[in-house]
Design a protein around this motif. Structure first.
Motif, PDB file in Angstrom:
ATOM      1  N   THR A  50      42.863  34.728  35.068  1.00 48.98           N
ATOM      2  CA  THR A  50      43.364  34.328  33.748  1.00 48.98           C
ATOM      3  C   THR A  50      43.440  35.529  32.806  1.00 48.98           C
ATOM      4  N   THR A  51      42.423  36.375  32.841  1.00 51.92           N
ATOM      5  CA  THR A  51      42.407  37.564  31.988  1.00 51.92           C
ATOM      6  C   THR A  51      43.581  38.488  32.303  1.00 51.92           C
ATOM      7  N   LEU A  52      43.915  38.600  33.581  1.00 48.93           N
ATOM      8  CA  LEU A  52      45.032  39.459  33.982  1.00 48.93           C
ATOM      9  C   LEU A  52      46.378  38.941  33.500  1.00 48.93           C
ATOM     10  N   HIS A  53      46.501  37.615  33.363  1.00 53.73           N
ATOM     11  CA  HIS A  53      47.811  37.010  33.088  1.00 53.73           C
ATOM     12  C   HIS A  53      47.941  36.471  31.678  1.00 53.73           C
ATOM     13  N   THR A  54      47.096  36.902  30.770  1.00 50.62           N
ATOM     14  CA  THR A  54      47.235  36.513  29.368  1.00 50.62           C
ATOM     15  C   THR A  54      47.577  37.746  28.535  1.00 50.62           C
ATOM     16  N   SER A  55      48.088  37.516  27.353  1.00 55.01           N
ATOM     17  CA  SER A  55      48.539  38.608  26.485  1.00 55.01           C
ATOM     18  C   SER A  55      47.379  39.547  26.150  1.00 55.01           C
ATOM     19  N   SER A  58      44.626  39.144  23.327  1.00 53.14           N
ATOM     20  CA  SER A  58      44.755  37.824  22.708  1.00 53.14           C
ATOM     21  C   SER A  58      43.401  37.127  22.759  1.00 53.14           C
ATOM     22  N   ILE A  59      43.243  36.080  21.953  1.00 52.76           N
ATOM     23  CA  ILE A  59      41.982  35.348  21.933  1.00 52.76           C
ATOM     24  C   ILE A  59      41.671  34.764  23.303  1.00 52.76           C
ATOM     25  N   TRP A  60      42.717  34.352  24.021  1.00 51.18           N
ATOM     26  CA  TRP A  60      42.509  33.759  25.344  1.00 51.18           C
ATOM     27  C   TRP A  60      42.090  34.808  26.364  1.00 51.18           C
ATOM     28  N   GLN A  61      42.628  36.016  26.225  1.00 47.82           N
ATOM     29  CA  GLN A  61      42.212  37.069  27.148  1.00 47.82           C
ATOM     30  C   GLN A  61      40.764  37.480  26.891  1.00 47.82           C
ATOM     31  N   ILE A  62      40.412  37.617  25.625  1.00 45.99           N
ATOM     32  CA  ILE A  62      39.036  37.988  25.273  1.00 45.99           C
ATOM     33  C   ILE A  62      38.058  36.918  25.734  1.00 45.99           C
ATOM     34  N   LEU A  63      38.421  35.659  25.510  1.00 45.10           N
ATOM     35  CA  LEU A  63      37.557  34.550  25.920  1.00 45.10           C
ATOM     36  C   LEU A  63      37.394  34.513  27.435  1.00 45.10           C
ATOM     37  N   SER A  64      38.510  34.623  28.162  1.00 42.35           N
ATOM     38  CA  SER A  64      38.437  34.563  29.632  1.00 42.35           C
ATOM     39  C   SER A  64      37.688  35.767  30.190  1.00 42.35           C
ATOM     40  N   TYR A  65      37.799  36.927  29.524  1.00 41.85           N
ATOM     41  CA  TYR A  65      37.054  38.105  29.959  1.00 41.85           C
ATOM     42  C   TYR A  65      35.550  37.851  29.903  1.00 41.85           C
ATOM     43  N   GLY A 226      51.551  49.819  45.186  1.00 40.75           N
ATOM     44  CA  GLY A 226      52.234  48.917  44.263  1.00 40.75           C
ATOM     45  C   GLY A 226      52.075  47.446  44.582  1.00 40.75           C
ATOM     46  N   LYS A 227      51.217  47.111  45.531  1.00 43.61           N
ATOM     47  CA  LYS A 227      50.990  45.708  45.876  1.00 43.61           C
ATOM     48  C   LYS A 227      50.098  45.018  44.849  1.00 43.61           C
ATOM     49  N   LEU A 228      49.229  45.795  44.213  1.00 43.89           N
ATOM     50  CA  LEU A 228      48.379  45.289  43.143  1.00 43.89           C
ATOM     51  C   LEU A 228      48.576  46.152  41.912  1.00 43.89           C
ATOM     52  N   SER A 229      48.444  45.532  40.749  1.00 47.15           N
ATOM     53  CA  SER A 229      48.568  46.272  39.503  1.00 47.15           C
ATOM     54  C   SER A 229      47.315  47.100  39.244  1.00 47.15           C
ATOM     55  N   TRP A 230      47.488  48.251  38.564  1.00 49.47           N
ATOM     56  CA  TRP A 230      46.330  49.077  38.216  1.00 49.47           C
ATOM     57  C   TRP A 230      45.403  48.341  37.262  1.00 49.47           C
ATOM     58  N   GLN A 231      45.944  47.319  36.565  1.00 52.82           N
ATOM     59  CA  GLN A 231      45.113  46.531  35.662  1.00 52.82           C
ATOM     60  C   GLN A 231      43.989  45.806  36.401  1.00 52.82           C
ATOM     61  N   VAL A 232      44.195  45.547  37.699  1.00 55.70           N
ATOM     62  CA  VAL A 232      43.145  44.902  38.496  1.00 55.70           C
ATOM     63  C   VAL A 232      41.912  45.795  38.545  1.00 55.70           C
ATOM     64  N   LEU A 233      42.121  47.085  38.803  1.00 55.01           N
ATOM     65  CA  LEU A 233      40.998  48.030  38.848  1.00 55.01           C
ATOM     66  C   LEU A 233      40.365  48.200  37.471  1.00 55.01           C
ATOM     67  N   ALA A 234      41.208  48.271  36.439  1.00 60.15           N
ATOM     68  CA  ALA A 234      40.686  48.441  35.082  1.00 60.15           C
ATOM     69  C   ALA A 234      39.828  47.253  34.673  1.00 60.15           C
ATOM     70  N   LEU A 235      40.297  46.049  34.987  1.00 62.10           N
ATOM     71  CA  LEU A 235      39.545  44.851  34.633  1.00 62.10           C
ATOM     72  C   LEU A 235      38.260  44.770  35.450  1.00 62.10           C
ATOM     73  N   TRP A 236      38.336  45.095  36.735  1.00 62.95           N
ATOM     74  CA  TRP A 236      37.127  45.101  37.569  1.00 62.95           C
ATOM     75  C   TRP A 236      36.084  46.036  36.970  1.00 62.95           C
TER      76      TRP A 236
END
Length: 354
Positions: A50-55, A58-65, A226-236
């Motif tokens: 959810t965190t990866l796919h929200t703006s 945004s409040i929803w990204q912060i909450l899901s994080y 390019g199979k996964l976004s770099w955001q996956v590593l950043a969020l991890w």
């Protein structure tokens, strides 16, 4: 006077009565373990996606994080339970925990197995051989800050350990010994050297190590291709840092950390050097899976986490006047202030004497 008071408390501590009161609470309930872990690990990964796919921001990204952080934190802390479960039991649970939590966050269960069990031994606790103890309360308070800040780079160190050192050590056999001794344990003591036989349950630790390397390599390769976004590593990384920060603060209030020599402590002395923070629902967020009752855990290290609260309340109600409540702190902030205050006083005293 303080030493005399401590000796009196130890002599009068109702250890046998305490054991009799909680004898019926020593059996783990597999249903609780499975439901608790599966719910939180599923919630964690759902919140991760959810965190990866929200703006962004945004409040929803912060909450899901933050949902992901606390869910993964609780799931990860089950590594502590895996250490204390009877040898040879919960084999499937151990495998599932490693697959969905330990390996993805590069903390496979062997990194805590044996190491933490030794922490409870009277001949090891609080000594130089204890990887989970430093006399923070007797040293300069800057050590407390340094320990917490280490959490900022700890995920990177785990990446180096499993993604780089693992394959290199396969090619350079003498390096295997160094990696095992100095880079295979979740500890707080930087001088800790893991012994060759420091394994209790995870006899197949080499398979866990290889699986962690393969997982990390697959993720990094997927990002490069390019199979996964770099955001996956950043969020991890962002989640891992938050989890380690929370755990570092919890660790600082798990004990009084006043023991600064190699004298062996009795079980009662271990208890009196440990901390209970009964608290409330919010306490369970930063000290999950029974760790708010850490002093009680040191009295009964084989007691399952889901019974520690019940054991604490029984002891407090029936034996509270005999030192049982001496280990209590009112909350995280007050416990942190106390150890900071003691460290500051000890530092001033040493400077004055020096």
């Amino acid at each position: 006077m303080a030493a005399d008071s401590d000796n009196t408390t130890q002599a009068s501590f109702p250890l046998y009565e305490a054991r009799a009161l909680v004898r019926d609470l020593m059996t783990p309930d597999p249903r609780i373990y499975w439901l608790d872990f599966l719910f939180h690990i599923t919630l964690g990964w759902a919140a991760f996606v959810t965190t990866l796919h929200t703006s962004l921001f945004s409040i929803w990204q912060i909450l899901s994080y933050w949902v992901a952080v606390f869910a993964f934190y609780r799931a990860a802390i089950f590594i502590h339970e895996l250490v204390h479960l009877e040898r040879g039991t919960f084999k499937l649970f151990r495998l599932v925990w490693n697959l969905f939590c330990g390996i993805p966050f590069m903390i496979p269960s062997f990194t805590y197995d044996g190491v933490h069990y030794d922490h409870h031994k009277p001949a090891v606790y609080g000594t130089a051989e204890d990887g989970e103890y430093l006399p923070f309360a007797t040293q300069h308070p800057a050590g407390l800050i340094g320990y917490v800040l280490l959490s900022l780079i700890l995920p990177l160190l785990l990446v180096v350990r499993f993604l780089l050192l693992t394959p290199i050590s396969y090619l350079i056999p003498p390096l295997r010994k160094v990696v095992w001794e100095r880079a295979s344990s979740l500890t707080i003591n930087p001088a800790y050297i893991r012994k060759k036989d420091a394994v209790r349950n995870d006899r197949y630790w080499r398979m866990q190590e290889l699986a962690t390397f393969l997982f990390a390599a697959a993720v990094v390769a997927s990002v490069i291709l390019g199979k996964l976004s770099w955001q996956v590593l950043a969020l991890w990384y962002a989640i891992a840092v938050a989890v380690f920060l929370l755990n570092s603060l919890r660790t600082l209030v798990a004990h009084a950390y006043r023991h600064e020599n190699d004298r062996n402590l009795t079980l009662v002395e271990q208890y009196l050097d440990s901390v209970n923070v009964p608290g409330n629902f919010f306490t369970g967020l930063w000290a999950p899976v029974g760790l708010r009752y850490h002093a009680t855990h040191h009295l009964f290290m084989s007691m399952p986490y889901h019974n520690l609260g019940k054991a604490y309340r029984r002891l407090a109600q029936q034996l509270g006047g005999d030192g049982i409540l001496q280990t209590n702190r009112s909350g995280l902030w007050s416990a942190l202030k106390q150890i900071w205050r003691e460290a500051a006083v000890a530092s001033i005293r040493k400077n004055t004497q020096g």
